[in-house]
Structures are given as structure tokens and as C-alpha cells.
Design a protein around this motif. Structure first.
Motif, PDB file in Angstrom:
ATOM      1  N   VAL A   1       0.102   5.112   9.360  1.00  0.00           N
ATOM      2  CA  VAL A   1       1.248   5.914   8.912  1.00  0.00           C
ATOM      3  C   VAL A   1       2.533   5.139   9.200  1.00  0.00           C
ATOM      4  O   VAL A   1       2.947   4.991  10.349  1.00  0.00           O
ATOM      5  CB  VAL A   1       1.254   7.291   9.601  1.00  0.00           C
ATOM      6  CG1 VAL A   1       2.494   8.083   9.182  1.00  0.00           C
ATOM      7  CG2 VAL A   1      -0.014   8.063   9.235  1.00  0.00           C
ATOM      8  N   SER A   2       3.156   4.649   8.128  1.00  0.00           N
ATOM      9  CA  SER A   2       4.271   3.709   8.273  1.00  0.00           C
ATOM     10  C   SER A   2       5.640   4.348   8.065  1.00  0.00           C
ATOM     11  O   SER A   2       6.645   3.646   7.996  1.00  0.00           O
ATOM     12  CB  SER A   2       4.072   2.537   7.309  1.00  0.00           C
ATOM     13  OG  SER A   2       3.705   2.992   6.012  1.00  0.00           O
TER      14      SER A   2
ATOM     15  N   GLN B   1      -5.087  -4.418   7.788  1.00  0.00           N
ATOM     16  CA  GLN B   1      -4.950  -3.012   7.403  1.00  0.00           C
ATOM     17  C   GLN B   1      -4.546  -2.895   5.925  1.00  0.00           C
ATOM     18  O   GLN B   1      -3.622  -3.576   5.483  1.00  0.00           O
ATOM     19  CB  GLN B   1      -3.893  -2.347   8.300  1.00  0.00           C
ATOM     20  CG  GLN B   1      -3.649  -0.889   7.997  1.00  0.00           C
ATOM     21  CD  GLN B   1      -4.867  -0.009   8.262  1.00  0.00           C
ATOM     22  OE1 GLN B   1      -5.690  -0.300   9.126  1.00  0.00           O
ATOM     23  NE2 GLN B   1      -4.998   1.061   7.508  1.00  0.00           N
ATOM     24  N   HIS B   2      -5.238  -2.039   5.158  1.00  0.00           N
ATOM     25  CA  HIS B   2      -4.951  -1.936   3.723  1.00  0.00           C
ATOM     26  C   HIS B   2      -4.356  -0.596   3.301  1.00  0.00           C
ATOM     27  O   HIS B   2      -3.680  -0.516   2.279  1.00  0.00           O
ATOM     28  CB  HIS B   2      -6.236  -2.141   2.906  1.00  0.00           C
ATOM     29  CG  HIS B   2      -6.730  -3.546   2.946  1.00  0.00           C
ATOM     30  ND1 HIS B   2      -6.622  -4.403   1.881  1.00  0.00           N
ATOM     31  CD2 HIS B   2      -7.304  -4.261   3.942  1.00  0.00           C
ATOM     32  CE1 HIS B   2      -7.112  -5.578   2.207  1.00  0.00           C
ATOM     33  NE2 HIS B   2      -7.544  -5.528   3.454  1.00  0.00           N
ATOM     34  N   ALA B   3      -4.663   0.480   4.030  1.00  0.00           N
ATOM     35  CA  ALA B   3      -4.254   1.818   3.592  1.00  0.00           C
ATOM     36  C   ALA B   3      -3.087   2.309   4.446  1.00  0.00           C
ATOM     37  O   ALA B   3      -3.133   2.250   5.681  1.00  0.00           O
ATOM     38  CB  ALA B   3      -5.424   2.793   3.698  1.00  0.00           C
TER      39      ALA B   3
ATOM     40  N   PRO C   1      -2.296  -6.006  -2.166  1.00  0.00           N
ATOM     41  CA  PRO C   1      -3.204  -4.974  -2.707  1.00  0.00           C
ATOM     42  C   PRO C   1      -3.333  -3.791  -1.742  1.00  0.00           C
ATOM     43  O   PRO C   1      -4.368  -3.603  -1.115  1.00  0.00           O
ATOM     44  CB  PRO C   1      -4.529  -5.723  -2.851  1.00  0.00           C
ATOM     45  CG  PRO C   1      -4.482  -6.755  -1.762  1.00  0.00           C
ATOM     46  CD  PRO C   1      -3.035  -7.121  -1.563  1.00  0.00           C
ATOM     47  N   LEU C   2      -2.288  -2.983  -1.629  1.00  0.00           N
ATOM     48  CA  LEU C   2      -2.282  -1.882  -0.663  1.00  0.00           C
ATOM     49  C   LEU C   2      -2.690  -0.573  -1.327  1.00  0.00           C
ATOM     50  O   LEU C   2      -2.523  -0.385  -2.528  1.00  0.00           O
ATOM     51  CB  LEU C   2      -0.886  -1.727  -0.055  1.00  0.00           C
ATOM     52  CG  LEU C   2      -0.295  -2.983   0.588  1.00  0.00           C
ATOM     53  CD1 LEU C   2       1.082  -2.685   1.161  1.00  0.00           C
ATOM     54  CD2 LEU C   2      -1.225  -3.528   1.669  1.00  0.00           C
ATOM     55  N   GLU C   3      -3.213   0.344  -0.518  1.00  0.00           N
ATOM     56  CA  GLU C   3      -3.552   1.694  -0.991  1.00  0.00           C
ATOM     57  C   GLU C   3      -2.578   2.661  -0.319  1.00  0.00           C
ATOM     58  O   GLU C   3      -2.515   2.724   0.911  1.00  0.00           O
ATOM     59  CB  GLU C   3      -4.997   2.016  -0.587  1.00  0.00           C
ATOM     60  CG  GLU C   3      -5.475   3.375  -1.051  1.00  0.00           C
ATOM     61  CD  GLU C   3      -6.912   3.623  -0.625  1.00  0.00           C
ATOM     62  OE1 GLU C   3      -7.821   3.168  -1.339  1.00  0.00           O
ATOM     63  OE2 GLU C   3      -7.117   4.250   0.442  1.00  0.00           O
ATOM     64  N   TRP C   4      -1.839   3.427  -1.127  1.00  0.00           N
ATOM     65  CA  TRP C   4      -0.804   4.312  -0.586  1.00  0.00           C
ATOM     66  C   TRP C   4      -1.250   5.775  -0.624  1.00  0.00           C
ATOM     67  O   TRP C   4      -1.740   6.260  -1.646  1.00  0.00           O
ATOM     68  CB  TRP C   4       0.497   4.140  -1.381  1.00  0.00           C
ATOM     69  CG  TRP C   4       1.123   2.798  -1.160  1.00  0.00           C
ATOM     70  CD1 TRP C   4       1.014   1.706  -1.971  1.00  0.00           C
ATOM     71  CD2 TRP C   4       1.933   2.388  -0.050  1.00  0.00           C
ATOM     72  NE1 TRP C   4       1.716   0.652  -1.428  1.00  0.00           N
ATOM     73  CE2 TRP C   4       2.285   1.035  -0.253  1.00  0.00           C
ATOM     74  CE3 TRP C   4       2.396   3.033   1.103  1.00  0.00           C
ATOM     75  CZ2 TRP C   4       3.083   0.322   0.646  1.00  0.00           C
ATOM     76  CZ3 TRP C   4       3.195   2.320   1.995  1.00  0.00           C
ATOM     77  CH2 TRP C   4       3.527   0.987   1.771  1.00  0.00           C
TER      78      TRP C   4
ATOM     79  N   SER D   1      -2.360   6.670  -4.446  1.00  0.00           N
ATOM     80  CA  SER D   1      -3.794   6.814  -4.722  1.00  0.00           C
ATOM     81  C   SER D   1      -4.354   8.116  -4.166  1.00  0.00           C
ATOM     82  O   SER D   1      -5.362   8.622  -4.659  1.00  0.00           O
ATOM     83  CB  SER D   1      -4.583   5.666  -4.080  1.00  0.00           C
ATOM     84  OG  SER D   1      -4.177   4.433  -4.603  1.00  0.00           O
ATOM     85  N   TRP D   2      -3.728   8.586  -3.094  1.00  0.00           N
ATOM     86  CA  TRP D   2      -4.191   9.788  -2.404  1.00  0.00           C
ATOM     87  C   TRP D   2      -3.014  10.701  -2.101  1.00  0.00           C
ATOM     88  O   TRP D   2      -1.911  10.211  -1.816  1.00  0.00           O
ATOM     89  CB  TRP D   2      -4.816   9.426  -1.040  1.00  0.00           C
ATOM     90  CG  TRP D   2      -6.197   8.859  -1.064  1.00  0.00           C
ATOM     91  CD1 TRP D   2      -6.554   7.609  -1.489  1.00  0.00           C
ATOM     92  CD2 TRP D   2      -7.393   9.501  -0.603  1.00  0.00           C
ATOM     93  NE1 TRP D   2      -7.906   7.442  -1.316  1.00  0.00           N
ATOM     94  CE2 TRP D   2      -8.446   8.580  -0.770  1.00  0.00           C
ATOM     95  CE3 TRP D   2      -7.663  10.769  -0.061  1.00  0.00           C
ATOM     96  CZ2 TRP D   2      -9.761   8.882  -0.416  1.00  0.00           C
ATOM     97  CZ3 TRP D   2      -8.973  11.068   0.297  1.00  0.00           C
ATOM     98  CH2 TRP D   2     -10.004  10.135   0.109  1.00  0.00           C
TER      99      TRP D   2
END
Ligand code: PLP
Length: 232
Positions: free
Chosen positions: A34-35, A51-53, A73-76, A95-96
Motif C-alpha cells: 500500500v503506497s 514487488q509488483h502489486a 509492469p505493475l498491477e494497481w 486491475s482490482w
């Protein structure tokens, strides 16, 4: 090793230990970093540490970071409260979405999800006992909402999410998480196919993994204490 890389390693270790104690595989617990309030450079450092997500709570802040990090290539994941005038930006850039609690919001997200993107993954926020923010659908209303959301064409209903108030001690922290797990089991017994329990933050990570979390949302333990600069 950067502080963020070191912290990530420690969080993975906590997850692995709790998973082992619960006879679960640590690979079954996804880590969402959580950024919120931290700059794009912190996200980049976490990515370089594997870390990707990443999870964000505020749409404008998130859009700036997503734009600055397009080369990765990050998943947000959107984890904040959802205002109806922000659903289009969320549907187009994430994405979510965790924290869906009303059908009206789910309907907008589905209608506004661009056709070229895969369905938006959704978790319903449930107001389990002692919910910190008082938000979330009541447990007894979750099933009706879940069936309705599962029928929307451009969403994929993945599971349930909760943010319980900070409990004192492990047993107190486990209680609302057990309630959420049992609710998901009940929904699955009634024909839904949910695979995600989004629960556990920095202070109750262990309790969440012991109770079956498949996705933990961790900010402070990775990036350090947040400075809202008077924003909250
Ligand atoms: C901020 C936030 C987190 C991360 O909390 P930490 O205590 O910093 O780990 C997780 N989930 C939600 C919904 C949040 O708003």
C-alpha cells in the motif's frame, strides 16, 4: 539493501511464519504493497525489490503515480472509498477494486470498464464486527449484493474485504477475520466462486494469515509511517 527491500523481506518472513503455523502455503498469500502518500520513487524501489502489486486510496494521487511508472509492469489496486464521480478513472486505470459496498457503484464500474481491458477484479467490503470505518455492506446483506455484482459483465467478483478496528491481542484480531472467512465459505456454498479474502494490514497481518487471508494489504511495515501533511 534499501530500507524498503529490507522491510519487504521482513513482511514476507512474517507471512511465511504465520502461514506455516496455520499449515498453509505462503505462496497462497499475495502481498499488496500500500503506497498511498509515498512517492513514485518508493514504488520503484519496492518493484526493484521484487514487488509488483500496489494499493492506492486516493484517485488523483494514484493517477500521477501510475503515469510516472508506466515503464514498469505493475498491477494497481484501488483500496480507498469510492465516490461515484471517480468510478470512470478507477475503471480505466486499475486491475482490482477492493471496497465495493453498493450495487450502484459496481454498476458504474462495469459500464465504464474499457472493452479492451480484462474484467475489473472486485472485492466487496463487509462491515464485520468492529469495522474501523463503519463502511462496508452488512454481513447479512452481502449475499444479495454478491449475486448482483457477479452478474455484471465487465467485473469479476473475486471475494471479500474487511478493515476491522485495531483489536488488542491476537485472539481479538482473529475474530472479525474468522467471520469474513466463514461468510465467504457460505457464499461459495451458495453458488458463488470467490477465491480472495482481502484482509490484514501492518498491525494485524499475522491474525489475518492465520484466519485464511489470501491477500494482505501492507503499507506502514513496508514504506514506514505515513505523513498526511494535514490532508487527513
Ligand atoms: C492504508 C490502508 C492499508 C495499509 O495500512 P497499514 O497499516 O499502513 O499497513 C490497508 N488497507 C486499507 C484499506 C488502507 O486504507
Amino acid at each position: 539493501m534499501t530500507a524498503i527491500a529490507y522491510n519487504l523481506q521482513a513482511v514476507h518472513q512474517t507471512i511465511a511464519q504465520a502461514a506455516q503455523a496455520a499449515q498453509r502455503r505462503s505462496g497462497d498469500v499475495a502481498l499488496l504493497a500500500v503506497s498511498k502518500t509515498f512517492p513514485a520513487a518508493a514504488v520503484r524501489a519496492a518493484y526493484q525489490a521484487g514487488q509488483h502489486a500496489f494499493g492506492e486510496n486516493y484517485v488523483q494521487e494514484a493517477l500521477r503515480k501510475i503515469d510516472a511508472l508506466r515503464d514498469l509492469p505493475l498491477e494497481w489496486h484501488f483500496i480507498g472509498p469510492i465516490q461515484s464521480n471517480k468510478t470512470r478513472a478507477i475503471a480505466e486505470n486499475f486491475s482490482w477494486v477492493h471496497g465495493v459496498e453498493r450495487f450502484h457503484i459496481a454498476e458504474r464500474l462495469s459500464a465504464q470498464r474499457p472493452a479492451h481491458l480484462p474484467p475489473l477484479n472486485v472485492c466487496l467490503q463487509v462491515n464485520v464486527s468492529g469495522e474501523a470505518s463503519k463502511s462496508g455492506v452488512a454481513p447479512e446483506e452481502a449475499e444479495e449484493l454478491a449475486h448482483a455484482v457477479a452478474g455484471l459483465p465487465h467485473l469479476r467478483l473475486r471475494g471479500l474485504m474487511a478493515v476491522p478496528a485495531p483489536g488488542a491481542g491476537l485472539a481479538a484480531q482473529r475474530k472479525p477475520f474468522a467471520q469474513l472467512r466463514e461468510l465467504m465459505q457460505q457464499l461459495n456454498a451458495h453458488g458463488l466462486e470467490l477465491d480472495t479474502l482481502s484482509m490484514g494490514m501492518s498491525y494485524d497481518l499475522e491474525a489475518a494469515v492465520l484466519e485464511g487471508a489470501t491477500l494482505v494489504r501492507i503499507g506502514t511495515a513496508i514504506f514506514g509511517a505515513r505523513d498526511y501533511g494535514g490532508k487527513q
